[in-house]
Design an enzyme around this catalytic site. Structure first.
Site, PDB file in Angstrom:
ATOM      1  N   ASP A  49       1.512  -0.430  -3.364  1.00  0.00           N
ATOM      2  CA  ASP A  49       1.972   0.743  -2.610  1.00  0.00           C
ATOM      3  C   ASP A  49       3.325   1.223  -3.130  1.00  0.00           C
ATOM      4  O   ASP A  49       3.845   2.249  -2.675  1.00  0.00           O
ATOM      5  CB  ASP A  49       1.987   0.479  -1.097  1.00  0.00           C
ATOM      6  N   SER A  50       3.875   0.526  -4.124  1.00  0.00           N
ATOM      7  CA  SER A  50       5.054   1.053  -4.831  1.00  0.00           C
ATOM      8  C   SER A  50       4.729   2.412  -5.450  1.00  0.00           C
ATOM      9  O   SER A  50       5.622   3.146  -5.839  1.00  0.00           O
ATOM     10  CB  SER A  50       5.525   0.069  -5.911  1.00  0.00           C
ATOM     11  N   ASP A  88      -3.109  -2.744  -2.521  1.00  0.00           N
ATOM     12  CA  ASP A  88      -2.247  -2.969  -1.356  1.00  0.00           C
ATOM     13  C   ASP A  88      -2.789  -2.259  -0.128  1.00  0.00           C
ATOM     14  O   ASP A  88      -3.172  -1.082  -0.205  1.00  0.00           O
ATOM     15  CB  ASP A  88      -0.847  -2.398  -1.632  1.00  0.00           C
ATOM     16  N   LYS A 118      -4.223  -6.736  -0.935  1.00  0.00           N
ATOM     17  CA  LYS A 118      -2.980  -7.490  -0.722  1.00  0.00           C
ATOM     18  C   LYS A 118      -2.332  -6.975   0.552  1.00  0.00           C
ATOM     19  O   LYS A 118      -2.389  -5.774   0.834  1.00  0.00           O
ATOM     20  CB  LYS A 118      -2.026  -7.320  -1.912  1.00  0.00           C
ATOM     21  N   GLU A 120       1.284  -7.684   3.220  1.00  0.00           N
ATOM     22  CA  GLU A 120       2.598  -8.307   3.320  1.00  0.00           C
ATOM     23  C   GLU A 120       2.735  -9.068   4.630  1.00  0.00           C
ATOM     24  O   GLU A 120       2.152  -8.665   5.645  1.00  0.00           O
ATOM     25  CB  GLU A 120       3.687  -7.230   3.237  1.00  0.00           C
ATOM     26  N   GLU A 187       8.248 -12.284  -3.757  1.00  0.00           N
ATOM     27  CA  GLU A 187       9.122 -11.215  -4.265  1.00  0.00           C
ATOM     28  C   GLU A 187      10.575 -11.461  -3.913  1.00  0.00           C
ATOM     29  O   GLU A 187      10.912 -11.751  -2.758  1.00  0.00           O
ATOM     30  CB  GLU A 187       8.683  -9.851  -3.709  1.00  0.00           C
TER      31      GLU A 187
HETATM   32  O1  KIV Z   1       3.636  -2.426  -4.476  1.00  0.00           O
HETATM   33  C1  KIV Z   1       3.903  -3.169  -5.426  1.00  0.00           C
HETATM   34  O2  KIV Z   1       4.061  -2.729  -6.582  1.00  0.00           O
HETATM   35  C2  KIV Z   1       4.051  -4.591  -5.156  1.00  0.00           C
HETATM   36  C3  KIV Z   1       4.696  -5.425  -6.213  1.00  0.00           C
HETATM   37  C4  KIV Z   1       6.153  -5.202  -6.164  1.00  0.00           C
HETATM   38  C5  KIV Z   1       4.321  -6.838  -6.090  1.00  0.00           C
HETATM   39  O3  KIV Z   1       3.713  -5.029  -4.109  1.00  0.00           O
END
Ligand code: KIV
Length: 281
Positions: A49-50, A88, A118, A120, A187
Site C-alpha cells: 500500500d506504499s 497489502d 499482507k 499489519e 519493518e
Molecule cells: O507497502 C509496502 O511497500 C510495505 C513494505 C514497506 C514492506 O508494506
C-alpha cells in the site's frame, strides 16, 4: 486436463518452508512493466500500500482503498508468471473483525489472482490471521513500524529501541507466527530485535530496516532505484535513476524545441512506388 499455467508460481507454503534457508528476495511493484522486470529475480512481489505514496502522491498509506490495491495487483499479475504476488490489505478494510478481513482478502484473491495478502499488526490481529489461514487465505504479517498506524504512532521512526517496546514487538511477531502467518515483515526496528525475532519464531522474517539475519529482505522498488526524494536509512540505492530520467527529459524537451527530434529514422516513409511520393515531389 491441462488447465495449469506453463510455469507454476512460487507459493506461500514454499516460502514458509524456506525458514533458515536460502534468503528470500522481494521488492515492491505496482504495475505490469516493472513487475515483468522483477519476476525472474525475486521470490515474491509485494503490491504494497506504499503505492499510495509512491504512485499517487499521498502523504501516508491511510487513504489507500481496496479498489486501488486491486487495480495495481491485477496489473502486476499480468506482468508476471513466476513470483508469488502478495497484496497489502489497506487500512480500514480488515481491522474491524475477522469476518471483515475475510471478505476483503477473499475479494482481493478472487479479483486479482494473487497468491497471498499482507496485513499489519501484532497480537490484536492474531485471531484474524488464524481465521483467514483456516479459510484458505495465506497471510503475511507485518510488525514493528507499521505505517498504517501513523496516526497513533506519530512518526515513521524505528521501533523496539528500548526493552519494553522490544518485548512487545517480539510478542507481536510470535503471536502472528503462531496464528499461522507464512512469513512476517519486520519493518524499521532495532537490529538486535529483528535478529532475536528471526531466531525465536517459526515463520520466515522479511526485513526492511530489520537485520541481515532475517530470512529475507524487501525494499520499495522506487527507493532502491533512486527515484524517491527522501528515503529511510534502511534503503540502499542500487541505482540512481532519478537524475538520469531528469536528464533524458531535458534532452527530449531541447530536441523537440530545436526540431532535431524526431529525426529521419523516427518517421514513416512511403513505399518507393507510391503515387503519393510523386505527388509530393
Ligand atoms: O507497502 C509496502 O511497500 C510495505 C513494505 C514497506 C514492506 O508494506
Amino acid at each position: 486436463m491441462s488447465t495449469q499455467a506453463e510455469t507454476r508460481r512460487i507459493t506461500a507454503p514454499q516460502l514458509q518452508a524456506r525458514k533458515g534457508g536460502e534468503p528470500i528476495v522481494s521488492l515492491t511493484s505496482y504495475h505490469a512493466h516493472t513487475a515483468r522486470l522483477l519476476d525472474p529475480y525475486v521470490d515474491f512481489i509485494l503490491v504494497g500500500d506504499s503505492l499510495g505514496m509512491v504512485m499517487h502522491g499521498l502523504e501516508s498509506t491511510v487513504p489507500v482503498t481496496v479498489e486501488m490495491m486491486i487495480l495495481h495487483a491485477r496489473a502486476v499479475m499480468r506482468g508476471t508468471r513466476r513470483a508469488l504476488v502478495v497484496v497489502d490489505l489497506p487500512f480500514g478494510s480488515y481491522e474491524g473483525s475477522p469476518l471483515e478481513a475475510f471478505h476483503t482478502a477473499s475479494r482481493v484473491l478472487k479479483e486479482t489472482g494473487a497468491g497471498a495478502v499482507k496485513l499489519e499488526g501484532g497480537r490484536h490481529m492474531a485471531e484474524t490471521v488464524r481465521f483467514l489461514v483456516d479459510r484458505g487465505v495465506p497471510v503475511m504479517g507485518h510488525v514493528g513500524m507499521t505505517p498504517q498506524a501513523i496516526n497513533t504512532l506519530g512518526s515513521f521512526k524505528a521501533r523496539g529501541r528500548d526493552e519494553a517496546e522490544a518485548a512487545l514487538i517480539l510478542a507481536d511477531a510470535r503471536a502472528i507466527s503462531d496464528a499461522g502467518a507464512f512469513a512476517i515483515v519486520l519493518e524499521a526496528m532495532a537490529e538486535p530485535l529483528a535478529r532475536t525475532i528471526t531466531q525465536e519464531i517459526s515463520a520466515p522474517t522479511i526485513g526492511i530496516g530489520g537485520s541481515p539475519a532475517c530470512d529475507g529482505q524487501v525494499l520499495v522498488l522506487e527507493d532502491m532505484l533512486g527515484l524517491g526524494d527522501r528515503v529511510p536509512k534502511f534503503v540502499k540505492k542500487f541505482a540512481n535513476l532519478g537524475p538520469q530520467i531528469e536528464q533524458a527529459v531535458e534532452n527530449y524537451a531541447n530536441e523537440v524545441r530545436a526540431r532535431t527530434f524526431p529525426g529521419p529514422e523516427h518517421v514513416y516513409g512511403l513505399p518507393k512506388d507510391s503515387p503519393l511520393l510523386k505527388a509530393g515531389e
